[in-house]
Write a protein that holds these residues in place. Structure first.
Motif, PDB file in Angstrom:
ATOM      1  N   ALA A  46       0.863  -1.180   0.000  1.00 20.97           N
ATOM      2  CA  ALA A  46       0.000   0.000   0.000  1.00 20.97           C
ATOM      3  C   ALA A  46       0.894   1.222   0.000  1.00 20.97           C
ATOM      4  CB  ALA A  46      -0.933   0.007   1.211  1.00 20.97           C
ATOM      5  N   LEU A  47       0.316   2.365  -0.353  1.00 19.45           N
ATOM      6  CA  LEU A  47       1.096   3.591  -0.519  1.00 19.45           C
ATOM      7  C   LEU A  47       0.436   4.768   0.175  1.00 19.45           C
ATOM      8  CD1 LEU A  47       2.250   3.642  -4.244  1.00 19.45           C
ATOM      9  CD2 LEU A  47       3.693   4.081  -2.278  1.00 19.45           C
ATOM     10  N   ALA A  48       1.276   5.682   0.668  1.00 14.70           N
ATOM     11  CA  ALA A  48       0.813   6.962   1.187  1.00 14.70           C
ATOM     12  C   ALA A  48       1.814   8.030   0.773  1.00 14.70           C
ATOM     13  CB  ALA A  48       0.661   6.928   2.702  1.00 14.70           C
ATOM     14  N   LEU A  49       1.374   9.274   0.851  1.00 17.43           N
ATOM     15  CA  LEU A  49       2.195  10.419   0.463  1.00 17.43           C
ATOM     16  C   LEU A  49       2.364  11.331   1.667  1.00 17.43           C
ATOM     17  CD1 LEU A  49       3.457  12.130  -1.951  1.00 17.43           C
ATOM     18  CD2 LEU A  49       1.228  13.255  -2.059  1.00 17.43           C
ATOM     19  N   ASP A  54      -2.399  21.951   1.871  1.00 18.12           N
ATOM     20  CA  ASP A  54      -3.703  21.464   1.436  1.00 18.12           C
ATOM     21  C   ASP A  54      -3.561  20.125   0.712  1.00 18.12           C
ATOM     22  OD1 ASP A  54      -6.251  21.044   0.536  1.00 18.12           O
ATOM     23  OD2 ASP A  54      -6.394  22.903  -0.623  1.00 18.12           O
ATOM     24  N   PRO A  55      -4.136  19.050   1.250  1.00 15.54           N
ATOM     25  CA  PRO A  55      -3.987  17.747   0.593  1.00 15.54           C
ATOM     26  C   PRO A  55      -4.764  17.637  -0.709  1.00 15.54           C
ATOM     27  CG  PRO A  55      -5.481  17.564   2.461  1.00 15.54           C
ATOM     28  CD  PRO A  55      -4.905  18.948   2.510  1.00 15.54           C
ATOM     29  N   GLU A  56      -5.688  18.556  -0.958  1.00 10.31           N
ATOM     30  CA  GLU A  56      -6.531  18.454  -2.143  1.00 10.31           C
ATOM     31  C   GLU A  56      -5.733  18.553  -3.445  1.00 10.31           C
ATOM     32  OE1 GLU A  56      -9.811  17.699  -2.641  1.00 10.31           O
ATOM     33  OE2 GLU A  56      -9.603  17.090  -0.556  1.00 10.31           O
ATOM     34  N   ARG A  57      -4.553  19.159  -3.382  1.00 11.41           N
ATOM     35  CA  ARG A  57      -3.780  19.285  -4.615  1.00 11.41           C
ATOM     36  C   ARG A  57      -3.280  17.934  -5.109  1.00 11.41           C
ATOM     37  NH1 ARG A  57      -0.387  20.495  -0.333  1.00 11.41           N
ATOM     38  NH2 ARG A  57       1.893  20.210  -0.597  1.00 11.41           N
ATOM     39  N   PHE A  58      -3.334  16.921  -4.256  1.00 16.13           N
ATOM     40  CA  PHE A  58      -2.931  15.572  -4.646  1.00 16.13           C
ATOM     41  C   PHE A  58      -4.128  14.638  -4.816  1.00 16.13           C
ATOM     42  CE2 PHE A  58       0.676  17.222  -2.088  1.00 16.13           C
ATOM     43  CZ  PHE A  58       1.663  17.187  -3.064  1.00 16.13           C
ATOM     44  N   ALA A  59      -5.330  15.182  -4.818  1.00 17.38           N
ATOM     45  CA  ALA A  59      -6.534  14.356  -4.816  1.00 17.38           C
ATOM     46  C   ALA A  59      -6.596  13.415  -6.016  1.00 17.38           C
ATOM     47  CB  ALA A  59      -7.780  15.240  -4.776  1.00 17.38           C
ATOM     48  N   VAL A  65      -2.850  11.225   2.283  1.00 16.82           N
ATOM     49  CA  VAL A  65      -1.816  12.252   2.427  1.00 16.82           C
ATOM     50  C   VAL A  65      -1.521  12.428   3.910  1.00 16.82           C
ATOM     51  CG1 VAL A  65      -1.184  14.651   1.990  1.00 16.82           C
ATOM     52  CG2 VAL A  65      -2.535  13.394   0.301  1.00 16.82           C
ATOM     53  N   LEU A  66      -0.266  12.251   4.275  1.00 19.30           N
ATOM     54  CA  LEU A  66       0.166  12.286   5.674  1.00 19.30           C
ATOM     55  C   LEU A  66       0.977  13.546   5.924  1.00 19.30           C
ATOM     56  CD1 LEU A  66       1.668   8.659   5.721  1.00 19.30           C
ATOM     57  CD2 LEU A  66      -0.729   9.298   6.096  1.00 19.30           C
ATOM     58  N   PRO A  67       0.471  14.506   6.687  1.00 19.04           N
ATOM     59  CA  PRO A  67       1.296  15.665   7.039  1.00 19.04           C
ATOM     60  C   PRO A  67       2.335  15.275   8.091  1.00 19.04           C
ATOM     61  CG  PRO A  67      -0.801  15.785   8.172  1.00 19.04           C
ATOM     62  CD  PRO A  67      -0.882  14.588   7.267  1.00 19.04           C
ATOM     63  N   ASP A  68       3.379  16.099   8.195  1.00 18.14           N
ATOM     64  CA  ASP A  68       4.350  15.889   9.267  1.00 18.14           C
ATOM     65  C   ASP A  68       3.628  15.888  10.609  1.00 18.14           C
ATOM     66  OD1 ASP A  68       6.315  15.939   7.346  1.00 18.14           O
ATOM     67  OD2 ASP A  68       7.089  17.922   7.895  1.00 18.14           O
ATOM     68  N   SER A  69       4.035  14.985  11.485  1.00 19.03           N
ATOM     69  CA  SER A  69       3.442  14.959  12.820  1.00 19.03           C
ATOM     70  C   SER A  69       4.179  15.869  13.792  1.00 19.03           C
ATOM     71  CB  SER A  69       3.430  13.523  13.362  1.00 19.03           C
ATOM     72  OG  SER A  69       4.731  12.968  13.349  1.00 19.03           O
ATOM     73  N   GLU A  70       5.334  16.394  13.362  1.00 16.45           N
ATOM     74  CA  GLU A  70       6.096  17.343  14.173  1.00 16.45           C
ATOM     75  C   GLU A  70       6.066  18.707  13.486  1.00 16.45           C
ATOM     76  OE1 GLU A  70       7.453  16.551  17.239  1.00 16.45           O
ATOM     77  OE2 GLU A  70       6.327  14.703  16.886  1.00 16.45           O
TER      78      GLU A  70
END
Length: 203
Positions: A46-49, A54-59, A65-70
């Protein structure tokens, strides 16, 4: 390798490209990210980015879409951590990361990394003057190390190899001919070079 999940690291600020998302730039009439997906999808379960903003630009790519957690853009290790946290939720034991601006990486990347060790493994290529050069955004990462990484980031660590060296990371060597498969696009000049690689080698 269904037990290994893939995470594409696209969390950088792309300052040398004038801002914006390098992975959405067009290479050979296709987005760079599309080429990265084409190479990585068959290699993982499986894959994630990993990307911020805004995650919509990769929709259109159909990826979580995983933002930085830090906070405050602490660098690629934050993307690795985001990927490890995501994989833990999927019940996975390991992830492989690739850079979103590197469209020619090997089609056997995951297999070669997995064959090189059970812990952290980084990709490497030979350099005529510097010896084996590691490419630390291309690595195999055990989910079991995610809390150790979280603590390191919160302690101020930023350089990938400063952390991987603490864990005796192995390397997997890949050939660098007829071109370095880990060539990445940082500048407009790099994009022209990538177009040349694409034209001459059709990788």
């Amino acid at each position: 390798m269904a037990e290994i999940l893939g995470v594409i690291l696209a969390g950088g600020l792309a300052r040398r490209m004038g801002g914006g998302d390098k992975s959405l730039k067009t290479l050979g009439a296709r987005p760079v990210l599309e080429r990265v997906l084409e190479r990585l999808t068959p290699q993982v379960g499986a894959l994630a980015l990993n990307a911020n903003g805004d995650p919509e630009r990769f929709a259109g790519f159909g990826l979580p879409v995983l933002p930085d957690s830090e906070p405050d853009h602490p660098g690629p290790l934050a993307g690795v951590l985001a990927g490890l946290d995501w994989a833990a939720g999927q019940g996975a034991q390991r992830i492989v990361t690739v850079a979103a601006d590197t469209p020619f990486f090997p089609t056997d990347l995951v297999a070669q990394l997995a064959n090189a060790g059970d812990g952290i493994v980084l990709a490497a290529t030979p350099h005529p003057e510097k010896g084996m050069m590691r490419h630390p955004t291309f690595g195999l990462w055990p989910v079991a190390l995610r809390e150790d990484l979280r603590g390191a980031l919160r302690g101020g660590l930023r350089k990938i190899v400063a952390w991987t060296d603490q864990h005796n990371a192995a390397t997997a060597a890949f050939p660098a001919e007829p071109f370095d498969p880990f060539f990445n696009i940082n500048t407009p000049e790099d994009m022209l070079a990538a177009e040349t690689i694409l034209r001459d080698h059709a990788p």
